[in-house]
Structures are given as C-alpha cells and as structure tokens.
Motif scaffolding. Structure first.
Motif, short mmCIF file in Angstrom:
data_model
loop_
_atom_site.label_atom_id
_atom_site.label_comp_id
_atom_site.label_asym_id
_atom_site.label_seq_id
_atom_site.Cartn_x
_atom_site.Cartn_y
_atom_site.Cartn_z
N GLY B 158 6.44 -18.89 -11.38
CA GLY B 158 6.30 -18.84 -10.09
C GLY B 158 6.86 -17.59 -9.55
O GLY B 158 7.37 -17.25 -8.49
N ILE B 159 6.52 -16.63 -10.23
CA ILE B 159 7.38 -15.13 -9.69
C ILE B 159 5.78 -14.26 -9.32
O ILE B 159 4.73 -14.30 -9.74
N PRO B 160 6.06 -13.28 -8.35
CA PRO B 160 4.84 -12.29 -8.11
C PRO B 160 4.18 -11.49 -9.36
O PRO B 160 4.89 -11.35 -10.33
N LEU B 161 3.00 -11.57 -9.17
CA LEU B 161 2.15 -11.08 -10.44
C LEU B 161 2.59 -9.63 -10.79
O LEU B 161 2.63 -9.39 -12.03
N GLU B 162 2.96 -8.67 -9.92
CA GLU B 162 3.28 -7.31 -10.34
C GLU B 162 4.64 -7.63 -11.45
O GLU B 162 4.51 -6.97 -12.43
N THR B 163 5.56 -8.28 -11.00
CA THR B 163 6.95 -8.47 -11.79
C THR B 163 6.36 -8.96 -12.99
O THR B 163 6.85 -8.68 -14.21
N ALA B 164 5.51 -10.18 -13.07
CA ALA B 164 4.90 -10.82 -14.34
C ALA B 164 4.40 -9.77 -15.43
O ALA B 164 4.63 -9.92 -16.59
N ARG B 165 3.41 -8.85 -14.67
CA ARG B 165 2.69 -7.79 -15.42
C ARG B 165 3.64 -6.96 -16.11
O ARG B 165 3.61 -6.42 -17.33
N GLU B 166 4.90 -6.50 -15.47
CA GLU B 166 5.77 -5.84 -16.18
C GLU B 166 6.48 -6.53 -17.43
O GLU B 166 6.84 -5.68 -18.27
N MET B 167 6.78 -7.79 -17.03
CA MET B 167 7.46 -8.49 -17.98
C MET B 167 6.66 -8.64 -19.29
O MET B 167 7.06 -8.70 -20.42
N ALA B 168 5.31 -8.73 -18.97
CA ALA B 168 4.32 -8.85 -19.97
C ALA B 168 4.22 -7.77 -20.99
O ALA B 168 3.94 -7.68 -22.14
N GLN B 169 4.42 -6.64 -20.40
CA GLN B 169 4.61 -5.35 -21.18
C GLN B 169 5.83 -4.64 -20.99
O GLN B 169 5.75 -3.61 -20.35
N PRO B 170 6.82 -4.89 -21.56
CA PRO B 170 8.02 -4.39 -21.36
C PRO B 170 8.26 -2.97 -21.93
O PRO B 170 8.99 -2.04 -21.54
N VAL B 171 7.59 -2.85 -22.93
CA VAL B 171 7.86 -1.47 -23.73
C VAL B 171 6.42 -0.68 -23.66
O VAL B 171 5.38 -1.14 -23.90
N LYS B 172 6.69 0.65 -23.21
CA LYS B 172 5.13 1.36 -23.08
C LYS B 172 5.32 2.70 -23.86
O LYS B 172 6.55 3.20 -24.09
N ALA B 173 4.21 3.10 -24.67
CA ALA B 173 4.17 4.35 -25.39
C ALA B 173 3.94 5.37 -24.23
O ALA B 173 2.78 5.39 -23.83
N GLU B 174 4.68 6.44 -24.27
CA GLU B 174 4.19 7.65 -23.50
C GLU B 174 3.87 8.73 -24.46
O GLU B 174 4.84 9.42 -25.16
N LEU B 175 2.58 8.92 -24.71
CA LEU B 175 2.03 9.75 -25.79
C LEU B 175 2.11 11.32 -25.26
O LEU B 175 1.64 11.40 -24.09
N ARG B 176 2.68 12.15 -26.14
CA ARG B 176 2.63 13.57 -26.01
C ARG B 176 1.89 14.28 -27.02
O ARG B 176 2.31 14.11 -28.16
N TYR B 177 0.71 15.05 -26.78
CA TYR B 177 0.27 15.75 -28.11
C TYR B 177 0.75 17.18 -28.07
O TYR B 177 0.59 17.73 -27.06
N MET B 178 1.36 17.34 -29.11
CA MET B 178 1.75 18.79 -29.34
C MET B 178 0.42 19.58 -29.90
O MET B 178 -0.31 19.35 -30.68
N TYR B 179 0.64 21.19 -29.51
CA TYR B 179 -0.17 22.24 -30.09
C TYR B 179 -1.55 21.78 -29.59
O TYR B 179 -2.43 22.93 -29.82
N ASN B 180 -2.05 20.91 -29.16
CA ASN B 180 -3.48 20.62 -28.63
C ASN B 180 -3.34 19.39 -27.83
O ASN B 180 -3.96 18.43 -28.16
N GLN B 181 -3.17 19.86 -26.43
CA GLN B 181 -2.73 18.91 -25.43
C GLN B 181 -3.73 17.62 -25.18
O GLN B 181 -3.50 16.63 -25.26
N GLU B 182 -5.00 18.22 -25.38
CA GLU B 182 -6.18 17.23 -24.94
C GLU B 182 -6.73 16.58 -26.08
O GLU B 182 -7.66 15.87 -26.13
#
Lengths: 389, 384
Positions: B158-182
C-alpha cells in the motif's frame, strides 16, 4: 540420318576429349608447383583448424573492484562476477589506480561500489554502482557491459525480493516472467562450430576468384596464350578447362577440410546432405570463377590481377556475414548484400551443415545463387572471349 | 654497399612501377577503398534482428510484453505464427533469428501474482549474434519484471508506485565506456583497419614485384650485374616502402578526418612506429617472394601469411584477450597484434613511448629477422 548423328557424336566426342585434355594440362601444371600446393592445403586444412581456436565471446575478462563499503552485501555482488565470463582481478584503493589498470589493458571492467552501499539497499533507496568498461575493442566492450548490467540487475532484483521477505522457494508466487532460452543448432555456443565453417567458406571464395584469374592471366603474361589460340581449341574450351580444373581443386580442398578438420577435429554435426553442400559449392565456385575471369581480362600481369582480386574479394567477404553478423550491417548495405553471391553461400552453408536444412527450405536461396552465378559467369566468359576477337 | 648502385636499382624499379599505370594506381586505390568499404561497412552493433511470435494468450498484457521487443530498434518484428511447428523452417531458412512463445493464461497468472515461464528460441549459428541478441532479450525482460514487481509491491504494501518501483530496483549500474564513449564500432574498427590494410597491401606489392623478375627471367640481368645482393634487396624494396609510407599518411588522414577518430598520442612516435611496421610487412612479402618460383604461388602464400592472421589474430574482430592459451600464443607470433596495440594506444588511449616501447621493439626484431633471413636466402647463383 544415321551418318549425321554419327558426325555429331564424333564432333561432340572430340570437343569433350579436347576439353578434358586441356583440363588435365591445367591440373598437371598446377600439381607441379609444390609451394602453391602447400599454400592451398595450408589454407584449407590448417587455417580452418586455427579458426577453431579463436572465440568471439567474453572469456575470463578481468574485473577490478574499488569497494568503498566492504560489507557483506558488496562482497556478495563482487563474487557474482565469476568464470567463465569474468575473473576477479583484485581490489584497488582509489579510482586513479583503476583508471591506470584500464590504461595498461590489465583490467577490462572497473566496478566502483559507493560507501553506504549495504545501508542504502536496506533502507530501500536506490544505489548507483559505477562501472567503467574499456570499449576500445567493441566486441569485448559490448559483451562486458551487457553481462555486467545483467549481473547487477539480477543482484538488485534478488535484494528487492529479500527485503520483501520473499525467499527463493516462493518465487512461484511473485508475478514475474521467467524467460527460458533454448539455443538451437549450437546449444553450447561453441565457437569451434562456427568459426571454422565461416573460415572454410571464406577460403573457398579466395581460391574461387584468385585461382582462375591467375590461371588465365599467366597464359597472357608468359605469351603461351598465342600457342593456345593457334591450336584447334575454341576460347570456350580454353577457359572452361581452367574453371573445371580449379573447381576440382576447390572441391578436393573442401572435402579435406570438411572431413578432417570440421568433422574430425571439431565434431561439427553435419546434419544436412553433403551432396547438396558440394553441389552448392560447385555452383558457387563457377560464380566466383566468372569474377576471376573478368579480373583476368582487365589485367595484363599477375600483380595487377592480384590487387584487383583483393579489391573484389575483401568487400565481398566483409559484407556477407562471414566475419560480422549480417544483422550488424547498416541498412543500405544490407540491401547490397543480396547481390553478393557469398551471402547466399554462407546462409546455405550454415543451413546445410548446422541446421540440417534440405532443398525444400533452401530452394529459393539456391535459385538466387544459381541466377546470380549464371549472370556473373556468363559476363566473365563474354568479356574473356571478346579479348580474342 | 654502394649508394649509387642502390639508387640505380631503386630508380629502375620505380620506372617499372610508374610505367605500369594500373598497378601504380591500384597501389593507392586498394588501401583507400579497403578503408572506405570496411570503415563504413563493418559494424558490430547488432540491430534489427528478425523475430516471430507465437502468442497463445493474445491478451492485453501479452501484447504489452511483446511490444517491448517490437518497438525496440534491436528487433525487427516479422509477424505472428499460429503454432510452434512453423518456427523450425523459418529459423532454418534464416528468415528469423529469434522466436518468442507466450503460453496460454499469461495475463491471468501474472495478474493473480504467479510467475509465468515463456520460451525464447534463438538461432545459435553465429555465436556473437546469439550472445548479443540474448543480452538484449534479458535486459528487456528484466525491465518488464521490475515494473511488475514494483506494481506488486505497491499493491501489497500500500505504498505509492514511485517508491515501490525504486524498491523493486535498489541497485542500478551506471555504465561508463572508456576510450570509445559511444561504443561506436566505427572508431575502434577504423583505427585498427590501418593495421589490416598495411598488413595486406605492402606484402602483395613486394612479393609480386620480386617474383615477377624471377618468373620472367629478367632477374638474370641482376645475377650477371655488379650489384651485390644487399644492394639489390634494398634498392628493389625502397620504392615499395615509399609507396607504403605514403599510404600510412593517407590512411591516417582518413581515420582522423573521415571517421573522426580522436588522435591523443604523440604523432612523431606513431609515424615512426608505423614506418617500422611497414618495413616489417614489406619484409614478409620479400621472404615469400624468395621462397616461391611462380607468381601464383606468391599470391597464395601471401594470402596465407597475411590476410588470414590479420583477421583472426590481430584483435580486429576477434578479441585476443578471450582466446585460450594456444590461440594467444599464435597471436603473438604475428606482428599484426603489436601494431594494433600501438594504434589503439596512440589514437584512443593517448599513451606513448613509455607504455608501448615493448611493442615497437617486437616489430623491430621482427623486421630485422625477416630482412636478415631474406638476405641469407637470396643468392646470385641460385641452385637449379
């Protein structure tokens, strides 16, 4: 009536016996060049063997970690980077050290786990794990980032379930789509079933263009073409004999590679009809011979012919799906692929050898290759004959 | 060594090349066209993978799920099939590479909070295509699942959808490409193509140039002349090395201007390393030409020692780091790999002499060995 038939038959007979004599001459001349024979055996046998040792998959890529949290949660994430795809390369104390390892090529992936990682997960706020990937090799960069994202995503999903108090046995009662993969034709994703086949088809293409071109230009360069022209041979017999001889060489090489290397060493399944495969190879090598003969008409010596052959060969190989998947071509070139005979040959080669497809499925590709082959061969012969007039 | 005689041989060779107009133009046209065709043509970004669907549920949710694939640029929807039996022939004929099978009661089960198994069939012939398409499917499936889980959490707690979605995906990968950014294949491929082109053209030019004299018999003029064998080899090959050095500059300009790859290293260092590489590949051509008697054999031998290793064992397409020890050993035997590292270091990574001196040294040793072997094998009085 009877005598007409008789004359026709003797004429046809002598036409064929002349053709056969010329073909025999080509084969003998070919067989006397030991180094040439060596090069051809090498390409068909050792090269396809060597191609079986390379892989386009991620294999024990080194992952270095900068773990600012040092908690049970962060360790659990780190230990998910396991073989066969990854190998842990130890820890670094700060980001600069990670950067240096990337520069030197001693790590492919650097994970940066922020402080309070475990704390934030428990609280239910989302945490970012920074991942740096060396993308200077596109294949490795792509695969490493794709697998890393999968591992971290799965880890997050598992953490979410744990914090909800759902244990792994009760997964049945969580709404989720479990995707069950089945990989057909090469279930264990062995590169040794793929690379050697693709290499064999490439080698057939190289031979199919270079050998007839060389056989034709050599006569011109050495002046022996004059002798052939004053003989009772027609131009068709001269060039057909070269094409037949070189096709025989190619078929023999293909058989060696197929039986000794592909089947013998790598145990490629060979599901389909081998007769069909050799028939397709024959049609294909007539097609490439047409290209070779055309090259021969353009050049006066072999050096020119060799450079022209490279100019034709390389685009043909690269734009056909032998070394890169056809799905990776830019859209415009994907249309151009349909005029490359190698494209049809490759799809049919895999379909026959790995997928076990027969004529009922492949008839349209075969028709495409035969039409294209007829056109190219006809053009090559026409240009070659014109030289003599 | 007499520099006048070397110059005379080089001049004679140069006149011969210039008079063969087609050969001379091909010596420049071939490298440039290889660069153009491959630079624009090779790509490893797999997109538009054709797929078909067997949807036994035909519900709103199953369409929603499938539309995530249909709308993605990575996939190319080829239509719905009525039964699994139709999949086999389509996969065998390469009309599709992938098929999804959605079971009946897909929506009903998910709505009731139960998990559902779907099937994905993948064409496994081209392994790299298989692993990349599988990666896309897993990512799309995971995104769908975390949405489902978010909705589920929001309903259950019974919590708002926004918070629930964040709970469903607690860890995110933030990818950075070296030498060839795109992660543009064109950068890493266009640069490495310099290695490929300079591996193929100099040996062909050289091998055919030298064997031509042997096959035509004009080499007897050299045998009978006062030119020593060292002078002959150096003089003969100078024009070919010259052509190749010109090609280095042309290709370099193409990579930087046309394909826009950044050059971060030291230009002088890169130029000198490239010249050593070209001398080395010319040496390969020279050695081949001394082994064979006919031009056909020279042509095929050059294919054997250049084209194939430079595709398989150079890091152009197939990553060397992934090979097993046997493959890695074979890769170290060919000079191509060292030059690939020099190119990537100079263009994308911006490292210089202090990191790459070992690779340059390897190329240097390679050239010295090739040229010495050729010198020892070349006799003015050949055994017949």
């Amino acid at each position: 009536m009877n005598s007409d038939w008789y004359i026709l038959r003797t004429r046809l007979g002598s036409w064929f016996s002349r053709l056969m004599a010329m073909t025999a001459k080509e084969l003998i001349q070919f067989g006397r060049d030991t180094l040439l024979l060596f090069a051809i055996v090498y390409l068909f046998v050792f090269d396809t063997y060597m191609a079986g040792n390379v892989t386009m998959q991620l294999n024990k890529a080194v992952v270095t970690v900068h773990d600012a949290d040092h908690s049970a949660a962060s360790r659990e994430l780190i230990y998910r980077f396991r073989q066969p795809y990854f190998k842990l390369g130890g820890e670094v104390l700060d980001n600069h050290a990670g950067q240096r390892l990337l520069d030197q090529g001693r790590a492919l992936v650097v994970l940066d786990i922020p402080p309070d990682f475990a704390h934030d997960i428990k609280k239910g706020t989302s945490v970012d794990v920074q991942v740096q990937v060396d993308a200077s090799n596109t294949v490795l960069g792509f695969l490493a980032s794709s697998y890393t994202a999968q591992i971290i995503g799965q880890y997050g999903f598992d953490q979410a379930l744990t914090s909800l108090g759902i244990d792994e046995r009760a997964l049945e009662n969580v709404p989720m789509v479990r995707n069950e993969y089945r990989v057909w034709y090469n279930p264990n994703q062995k590169d040794a079933w793929f690379m050697p086949i693709s290499e064999l088809l490439v080698v057939i293409t190289i031979m199919g263009i270079m050998l007839p071109a060389a056989a034709a230009v050599r006569e011109k360069e050495r002046g022996t073409i004059e002798q052939l022209l004053v003989s009772p041979l027609t131009p068709i017999q001269i060039l057909l004999s070269k094409v037949i001889a070189m096709t025989l060489v190619i078929l023999l090489g293909t058989a060696m590679s197929l039986f000794f290397v592909l089947h013998g060493v790598f145990a490629v399944p060979m599901k389909g009809s081998l007769i069909l495969f050799f028939a397709v190879t024959t049609i294909y090598s007539f097609t490439t011979a047409g290209l070779g003969l055309y090259i021969a008409t353009l050049s006066r010596n072999l050096a020119q012919a060799a450079l022209l052959a490279i100019l034709v060969l390389m685009p043909m190989i690269f734009l056909s799906g032998a070394w890169t998947p056809p799905e990776a071509m830019p859209m415009g070139l994907r249309q151009a692929m349909y005029i490359s005979p190698l494209y049809y040959f490759i799809e049919m080669g895999y379909a026959i050898l790995l997928k076990g497809a027969g004529l009922n499925i492949l008839w349209d590709s075969l028709l495409g290759l035969a039409l294209l082959g007829g056109l190219i061969f006809g053009f090559g012969v026409w240009r070659f004959r014109r030289q003599f007039k | 060594m007499n520099s006048r005689r070397i110059f005379a041989v080089a001049y004679k060779e140069w006149r011969e090349i210039v008079r063969d107009r087609l050969f001379l133009s091909l010596a420049f046209v071939v490298p440039v066209s290889l660069m153009l065709i491959f630079g624009y043509g090779i790509n490893l970004d797999v997109e538009h993978i054709p797929f078909a669907v067997v949807d036994h549920d035909k519900s709103a949710l199953s369409r929603d799920y499938l539309h995530r694939y249909i709308d993605s640029r990575y996939f190319d929807y080829q239509g719905d099939l009525t039964s699994e039996r139709e999949i086999g022939p389509l996969l065998a004929d390469s009309r599709i590479r992938l098929a999804f099978i959605i079971p009946p009661r897909f929506e009903e089960n998910l709505m009731a909070g139960r998990s559902v198994a779907i099937q994905t069939l993948i064409d496994g012939t081209f392994t790299f295509r298989t692993s990349s398409s599988k990666g896309y499917v897993i990512a799309i499936n995971a995104a769908f699942n975390s949405e489902l889980l978010g909705n589920y959490i929001s309903q259950r707690l019974g919590i708002p959808l926004e918070t629930a979605r964040e709970m469903a995906q607690p860890v995110k990968a933030e990818l950075r490409y070296m030498y060839n950014q795109e992660v543009k294949s064109v950068w890493s491929i266009a640069t490495v193509l310099m290695m490929f082109v300079l591996m193929i053209t100099p040996p062909f030019l050289t091998a055919l140039g030298v064997v031509r004299e042997k096959e035509n018999g004009s080499i007897y003029n050299i045998y009978a002349s006062t030119v020593t064998r060292g002078e002959f080899l150096i003089g003969k090959l100078t024009p070919y090395v010259g052509i190749s050095i010109l090609n280095i500059l042309i290709l370099w300009l193409m990579v930087a201007r046309l394909f826009g790859a950044p050059f971060k290293g030291d230009p002088l260092f890169f130029f000198l390393a490239s010249v050593i590489y070209v001398i080395c590949t010319t040496g390969i051509g020279l050695l081949v030409s001394l082994l064979v008697r006919t031009q056909v054999a020279a042509m095929m031998m050059t294919v054997v020692v250049t084209v194939v290793p430079s595709v398989l064992y150079s890091g152009l397409l197939v990553p060397i780091a992934s090979m097993d020890p046997a493959g890695q050993f074979e890769a170290h035997l060919f000079p191509a790999m060292y030059y690939t590292d020099i190119i990537l270091g100079s263009f994308l990574k911006g490292v210089g002499m202090e990191q790459l001196w070992g690779k340059v040294l390897a190329l240097l040793i390679y050239s010295i060995v090739l040229w010495t072997a050729s010198f020892l094998m070349f006799h003015k009085r050949p055994k017949s």
